[in-house]
Scaffold this active site. Sequence first.
Site, PDB file in Angstrom:
ATOM      1  N   LYS A 218     -55.384  92.928  18.002  1.00 53.10           N
ATOM      2  CA  LYS A 218     -55.527  94.617  17.475  1.00 53.10           C
ATOM      3  C   LYS A 218     -54.861  94.850  16.004  1.00 53.10           C
ATOM      4  CE  LYS A 218     -53.943  96.050  22.246  1.00 53.10           C
ATOM      5  NZ  LYS A 218     -55.219  96.901  22.654  1.00 53.10           N
TER       6      LYS A 218
ATOM      7  N   ARG B  40     -58.210  93.611  32.938  1.00 47.51           N
ATOM      8  CA  ARG B  40     -59.380  93.524  34.093  1.00 47.51           C
ATOM      9  C   ARG B  40     -59.493  91.926  34.382  1.00 47.51           C
ATOM     10  NH1 ARG B  40     -63.787  96.153  30.257  1.00 47.51           N
ATOM     11  NH2 ARG B  40     -61.852  97.153  29.367  1.00 47.51           N
TER      12      ARG B  40
HETATM   13  N1  BES Z   1     -53.638  97.539  27.034  1.00 43.05           N
HETATM   14  C1  BES Z   1     -54.838  97.979  26.265  1.00 43.05           C
HETATM   15  C2  BES Z   1     -55.411  99.479  26.879  1.00 43.05           C
HETATM   16  C3  BES Z   1     -54.097 100.356  26.188  1.00 43.05           C
HETATM   17  C4  BES Z   1     -54.673 101.034  24.980  1.00 43.05           C
HETATM   18  C5  BES Z   1     -53.217 100.917  26.715  1.00 43.05           C
HETATM   19  C6  BES Z   1     -53.594 102.023  24.306  1.00 43.05           C
HETATM   20  C7  BES Z   1     -52.323 102.100  26.244  1.00 43.05           C
HETATM   21  C8  BES Z   1     -52.594 102.536  24.840  1.00 43.05           C
HETATM   22  C9  BES Z   1     -55.920  96.972  27.043  1.00 43.05           C
HETATM   23  O1  BES Z   1     -55.808  95.940  27.181  1.00 43.05           O
HETATM   24  C10 BES Z   1     -57.075  97.218  25.765  1.00 43.05           C
HETATM   25  O2  BES Z   1     -56.736  96.625  24.829  1.00 43.05           O
HETATM   26  N2  BES Z   1     -58.188  97.936  26.018  1.00 43.05           N
HETATM   27  C11 BES Z   1     -59.246  97.529  25.185  1.00 43.05           C
HETATM   28  C12 BES Z   1     -60.587  97.342  25.597  1.00 43.05           C
HETATM   29  C13 BES Z   1     -61.830  97.136  24.836  1.00 43.05           C
HETATM   30  C14 BES Z   1     -61.482  95.801  24.204  1.00 43.05           C
HETATM   31  C15 BES Z   1     -63.035  97.304  25.649  1.00 43.05           C
HETATM   32  C16 BES Z   1     -59.138  99.174  24.509  1.00 43.05           C
HETATM   33  O3  BES Z   1     -59.013  99.933  25.244  1.00 43.05           O
HETATM   34  O4  BES Z   1     -59.437  99.246  23.460  1.00 43.05           O
HETATM   35 MN    MN Z   2     -55.978  94.390  25.624  1.00 45.60          MN
END
Ligand code: BES
Ligand code: MN
Length: 511
Positions: free
Chosen positions: A290, A364
Amino acid sequence: MKEIIDVELRTRTVDFSKCKTDLLAVGQFSDAKGLDKVSAELNRKLDGAIERLIKLGDFKGKDGTNAIVYGNANIGAKRVLLVGLGERKKSTPDTIRKAAANAANKAVAMKTDTLSLALHRAFGGRFELGTLGQAMAEGTYFGSYRYDEFITESEDGRLDRLGVEVIDSDSAKTKKLNKGLSSGTIIGKAQSYARTLMNRPGNMINPVKLAAAAKEMARGSKSLSCTVFDEKQLAAKGMNGILAVGSGSQNKPRLIVLGYTPAHRVNSKVPTVGLVGKAITFDSGGISIKPAVDMDQMKLDKTGGIAVLGTMKAVAELGLAVRVFGIIPSAENLPSGTSYRPGDIITTFSGKTVEVQNTDAEGRIIMCDGLSYAIKQNCDVIIDIATLTGSCRVALGKYMAGLMGNDEKLIKQLQRAADDSGEKVWPMPSGDEYAEEMKSKIADLKNIGSKWGGACTAAAFLRQFVDDKKWAHLDIAGVELFEKATEFSAEGSSGFGVRLLTSYLMSLVGK
Ligand code: BES
Ligand code: MN
Ligand code: ZN
């Protein structure tokens, strides 16, 4: 380490104007014609001070606002806190929950030793007193909560305890309030317990420590069991989703399973419920790392799992006559030489294979193993809760969780529980179109869909793992956090999910 503020909560029958207290909270609707009976009595004894304050326009009864009027020799309270309730016709039990939180927040900020709540009187007969009592208790714990266990300086620090009472001059009324107060106290404390675990950073809590905390919690209860599967047991079971996501960290993954068996006989019509919560103790994204901005917030990626933990605590203390499993897959998602990679194919616990296209879509991958485990336990209803997608946060903002599922009745029940608990949800789709996007060319599924509708494709992915069981999914990304303190809450974890899930379980047994 500092303990969280110790709030003692009780009811007392006492005349409103005679009540000796540091802070006496009364409610005021913005559209009320004049003062209600209690405020009118106080106003008279304060020589019209409340009326003058309102006439000057310094307090309009808008929700989220408050004002202080100082006491005099004619009343017992040192201060009267007027708490705004907004428009009367829009009021719900959450109105009084927020008002109590507002008052408790103020009491902690002012370092008062005592707080007396008479907020219910402004509502007249609009809601049952038990309901109002429960909401006031929940709000009291919510608003007084602070996360400061790692602040070492004691000077100017907050007080360790706060004595709160809900008061009424009529003993029949106090009795009714008290009924709600006891369940509200259990729920409020369970939520504060959860908020502290949620707020702890990745270096202070990891899957192993979370499992230890769950064991510790269950030890305190006769009706709870706690089983923890370590990495070897996960491997033996074939829980390769949880293992893959946890493979990059020195802190090994765990599957935490809590079982609640009530002391009372369970009505055969009441379903066995499986609650499955995502507990990524820190989500860096892994190899698909990230951006640095706000990455620290990803310590809250364990919120769903801990909401399940807090709910199990509440349910056991309430002694609800329903069988519940709390299933918490937990891992730390870090990049390293041992991490899982984009392109990897994982054989999940269900036997279904998943192609990893992005290691940041890790929730997931651990949740599908948790869902399969719930099915193996013969749960009739499965509800999962996860900070699953940034996309849900984009869609709904910070006020409501996304609600998906395959059963209309279950969705309605959860919507009702959301109304009762004040933890709001909004329905979203997760059907075949979205599932189509999750098909892989080289495995059964892939872990990301197209650019659009990410919350829905993620839910559609999870749907593949629940067979024909009744299932609902709560995407709580966005509602897990208060970025700034508000008038009714400290900043940090919101504890979202504990009240909602407990409320749902209470509704199954008619409470
Ligand atoms: N934990 C994150 C989702 C999240 C984002 C929670 C912001 C709280 C605040 C999750 O694991 C994630 O990183 N999801 C990705 C999925 C994508 C790679 C398809 C996302 O939402 O960017
Ligand atoms: Mn994630
Ligand atoms: Zn995540």
